[in-house]
Design a protein around this motif. Structure first.
Motif, PDB file in Angstrom:
ATOM      1  N   TRP A   1       3.853   1.483  -1.242  1.00  0.00           N
ATOM      2  CA  TRP A   1       4.422   1.572  -2.603  1.00  0.00           C
ATOM      3  C   TRP A   1       3.406   2.198  -3.554  1.00  0.00           C
ATOM      4  CZ3 TRP A   1       9.182   0.647  -4.731  1.00  0.00           C
ATOM      5  CH2 TRP A   1       9.235   0.582  -6.118  1.00  0.00           C
ATOM      6  N   ASN A   2       2.175   1.745  -3.468  1.00  0.00           N
ATOM      7  CA  ASN A   2       1.129   2.301  -4.340  1.00  0.00           C
ATOM      8  C   ASN A   2       0.872   3.775  -4.060  1.00  0.00           C
ATOM      9  OD1 ASN A   2       0.702  -0.122  -5.674  1.00  0.00           O
ATOM     10  ND2 ASN A   2      -0.847  -0.813  -4.211  1.00  0.00           N
ATOM     11  N   ASP A   3       1.106   4.199  -2.825  1.00  0.00           N
ATOM     12  CA  ASP A   3       0.924   5.601  -2.467  1.00  0.00           C
ATOM     13  C   ASP A   3       2.136   6.462  -2.806  1.00  0.00           C
ATOM     14  OD1 ASP A   3      -1.610   5.114  -1.536  1.00  0.00           O
ATOM     15  OD2 ASP A   3      -1.008   4.885   0.556  1.00  0.00           O
TER      16      ASP A   3
ATOM     17  N   GLU B   1       0.837  -1.198   0.000  1.00  0.00           N
ATOM     18  CA  GLU B   1       0.000   0.000   0.000  1.00  0.00           C
ATOM     19  C   GLU B   1       0.875   1.252   0.000  1.00  0.00           C
ATOM     20  OE1 GLU B   1      -3.835   0.308   2.314  1.00  0.00           O
ATOM     21  OE2 GLU B   1      -2.536   1.600   3.528  1.00  0.00           O
TER      22      GLU B   1
END
Length: 534
Positions: free
Chosen positions: A510-512, A508
């Protein structure tokens, strides 16, 4: 081939560690050890500028009788960081402070002072953070040398395992256990592991040869260095002592059966000319003991008064051993097998390994079991916020030695299984090295008024009402406050709350847009996309 030589293993591991480095210190523990390094390198002293804890007192340090603050940690890791500190100081002459700050002042948790000189302070910390990479590379190289030394048979010098098997075993440790994420840190466990493994190596290699006084003394010195680095290495020391006792020769007489007359058998082993070998082994350990007691008396007024005793948690073995063992073996937050899949190869190879090397296998098992059992009862058995079970870090290196017996034999099914374990382990470590565990903690455990709410981790700062809101469903079905201090381990460690598990929160992050890889972070910064930790 690089895979078949000790220097090759060293440079492959070092390259991998540098590729995944974060370029900074992570935790306050590392910062305190860095300050000891700085004190040694610049003033040849051990006192430090205290790092303020949540209660305003010095974190991980204690004020001595002379009014100065002293760290609770062993000096070994700080000494190892001195050459890297000097390298950072030299780099400071070539790189302007403003340039260093522009390159290294990431939007993450940092401990360098604000104002003029911050860039050079960050640069020195970046260099000292590379200490772990060098230690990981040396440990992998030592595992290779250990396995290759064992591969020569006792009778006809027939190799039991090839150099390729030794190389794969070493790289399995470097890339498929939590050694890789921890090479990014300035924690003391990796160096203590290297020293303990070195002691085992000196007492084991060459196979079947008589021990010399020089080799035995060096083994004692390696073990003493482990104590200088982390005092809790003493829990693994009985395995080394057992191996020494096993390898001491019994000349000119029939060995007494230890199972029937253990005291007489022990006396026979350590008497005569063997007493000199035992004294050589014990001399460096005695030096450590005298030094430690003297420093305690000098700094705190009593030989048995240490800096650690001043910390809020104290020296407390309060966790039920079943809870700690469950956490180390099976929990989603700290399982050895989840965070370091490659150690499975050591377990699978143990039976085959113990055939030709029974004494070594038993000695390794004693160190592993004792270390695991004792730390399972430690009040902070989980080791805090870091990736994996840090306090039993040294178990990984010891378990990789028997792995060579599994890697070095078998047909296609076994090779496919080994490949699958190594690939899975490497993916886990790359994932673990992708984020800062301190940033993860701040993002998910310093936001109690956002769902999901945080649960207690450990320490007084985590019990503060401003941080903790634990509730439970009462008998009448209503939500009521829950006393977080009453939660039994491992439930009381927030790492085990699935809602905030690192296993999916890192993805999460990383995705942010978060990352803690030095090179990717520099790339993010050049594009103006670096995410701040607030």
């Amino acid at each position: 081939m690089l895979l078949r030589s000790a220097p090759g293993i060293f440079f492959i591991t070092l390259f991998l560690c540098l590729l995944t480095t974060g370029g900074h210190l992570f935790s306050p523990d590392e910062e305190v050890m860095f300050r000891v390094t700085e004190s040694i390198a610049t003033r040849a002293r051990l006192d430090v500028e205290p790092l303020a804890g949540p209660d305003g007192d010095g974190f991980a340090s204690r004020r001595g009788t002379n009014g100065r603050e002293y760290a609770q940690y062993g000096v070994g890791n700080s000494l190892a960081g001195v050459p890297f500190y000097w390298a950072g100081s030299l780099a400071s002459f070539a790189i302007p402070d403003t340039t260093a700050r522009r390159l290294l002042d990431f939007k993450t948790t940092l401990y360098a002072p604000e104002g003029a000189g911050r860039g050079h302070a960050l640069l020195k910390r970046a260099f000292v953070s590379l200490t772990g990479a060098a230690i990981a590379a040396l440990t992998a190289m030592l595992i290779f040398m250990f396995c290759r030394g064992l591969s020569v048979g006792r009778r006809n010098h027939e190799p039991l395992y090839g150099d390729a098997a030794a190389g794969i075993t070493a790289l399995a440790y470097a890339g498929a256990t939590m050694a890789l994420p921890h090479a990014r840190t300035f924690f003391s466990e990796p160096l203590a592991t290297l020293c303990l493994l070195w002691s085992f190596y000196l007492l084991s290699i060459p196979v079947g040869r008589m021990l010399s006084l020089a080799r035995v003394t060096a083994a004692g010195a390696a073990l003493a260095l482990a104590f200088f680095t982390r005092l809790d290495t003493v829990f693994a020391a009985p395995g080394v002592a057992l191996l020494l006792l096993w390898r001491l020769p019994v000349r000119g007489q029939t060995p007494i059966a230890a199972s029937r007359h253990p005291i007489a058998a022990f006396h026979q082993r350590v008497s005569g000319s063997n007493a000199i070998l035992v004294a050589g082994f014990g001399a460096p350990i005695l030096f450590f003991l005298i030094w430690q007691l003297s420093m305690n008396a000098l700094h705190f007024g009593h030989p048995f008064s240490s800096a650690y005793a001043d910390q809020p948690e104290g020296i407390n073995f309060s966790t039920p051993i079943a809870a700690g063992l469950y956490g180390f073996l099976f929990s989603i937050g700290k399982s050895l097998f989840l965070f370091s899949p490659a150690i499975l190869l050591g377990l699978f190879g143990w039976n085959r390994f113990s055939g030709p090397y029974r004494a070594l296998a038993i000695s390794l098992a004693v160190s592993i079991i004792l270390k695991l059992a004792v730390h399972s009862t430690w009040q902070n058995w989980a080791g805090g916020w870091c990736w994996g079970p840090r306090h039993v870090f040294l178990i990984h290196a010891l378990l990789m030695i028997p792995a060579v017996a599994f890697i070095g034999g078998g047909g296609l099914p076994r090779r496919l299984f080994i490949d699958a374990v190594l690939i899975a382990g490497f993916v886990v470590q790359i994932y673990g090295a992708s984020q800062s565990f301190i940033d993860y903690y701040i993002l998910y455990y310093r936001t109690p008024y956002e769902q999901p709410q945080a649960y207690v981790l450990y320490g007084p700062e985590d019990l503060a009402p401003s941080f903790i809101q634990a509730t439970a469903i009462g008998p009448d079905g209503e939500s009521v406050p829950y006393p977080v201090q009453a939660m039994p381990a491992p439930i009381s460690d927030s790492i085990y709350v699935p809602q905030n598990s690192q296993w999916y929160r890192y993805a999460e992050m990383w995705n942010d847009g978060y990352t803690d890889n030095l090179w990717l972070r520099m790339l993010q910064r050049s594009r103006g996309k670096e995410q701040p930790i607030e």
